[in-house]
Design a protein around this motif. Structure first.
Motif: not given
Length: 163
Positions: A57-61
């Motif tokens: 997920x982009x938010x985790x990255x």
């Protein structure tokens, strides 16, 4: 550790060489993937610490990159198209005036437990709690421990565990 990861990590004071973050997808477990967790992971890491997680997920990255990790999205395993890996490129620093944790200066009251039953489970948990500094009272109705099912030698050597 049993509890909220961010809270549990806040009490730790050591360095981690590798992380495997397995908190399910952010859509299914959003509390796992927050800024506080990322700060704790970075705080506990040394420069060069690696990490991996099945979520891409982009938010985790973005959260991991904000605390100093350089991330990549290699192919995943099985039906998982991508995953996330990374390395801590720069040590995490706390901005002045914004502490990332607080150790209590108050001594904690002695922890006490009462364990009922002196079988294998009761004796094991009593031992572990006492080893960790707890005051333990073991209550057993017989004159000695292990006199019921836990005293069955065949059960100790070859237990049959149910689901």
């Amino acid at each position: 550790m049993l509890g909220d990861a961010t809270d549990m990590y806040a009490d730790l004071d050591y360095r981690v060489d590798a992380w495997y973050l397995d908190g399910f997808a952010p859509a299914k477990n959003p509390a796992m993937w927050d800024e506080g967790l990322f700060r704790q992971v970075a705080r506990l890491s040394r420069q060069g610490t690696s990490l991996a997680t099945f979520t891409a997920a982009g938010a985790v990255r973005r959260g991991l990159e904000a605390v100093g990790f350089e991330t990549q999205r290699p192919g995943g395993f099985g039906r998982k198209r991508n995953m996330l890996t990374g390395t801590l490129a720069r040590p995490f620093t706390v901005k002045p005036g914004q502490p990332w944790f607080h150790f209590s200066r108050q001594p904690s009251p002695p922890q006490k437990a009462i364990v009922i039953g002196g079988g294998l489970a009761g004796c094991c948990i009593s031992h572990e709690l006492a080893r960790r500094g707890w005051q333990v009272e073991l209550i057993e109705r017989h004159r000695a421990v292990g006199l019921e099912a836990s005293g069955n030698l065949a059960g100790v050597v070859m237990p049959r565990l149910s689901a």
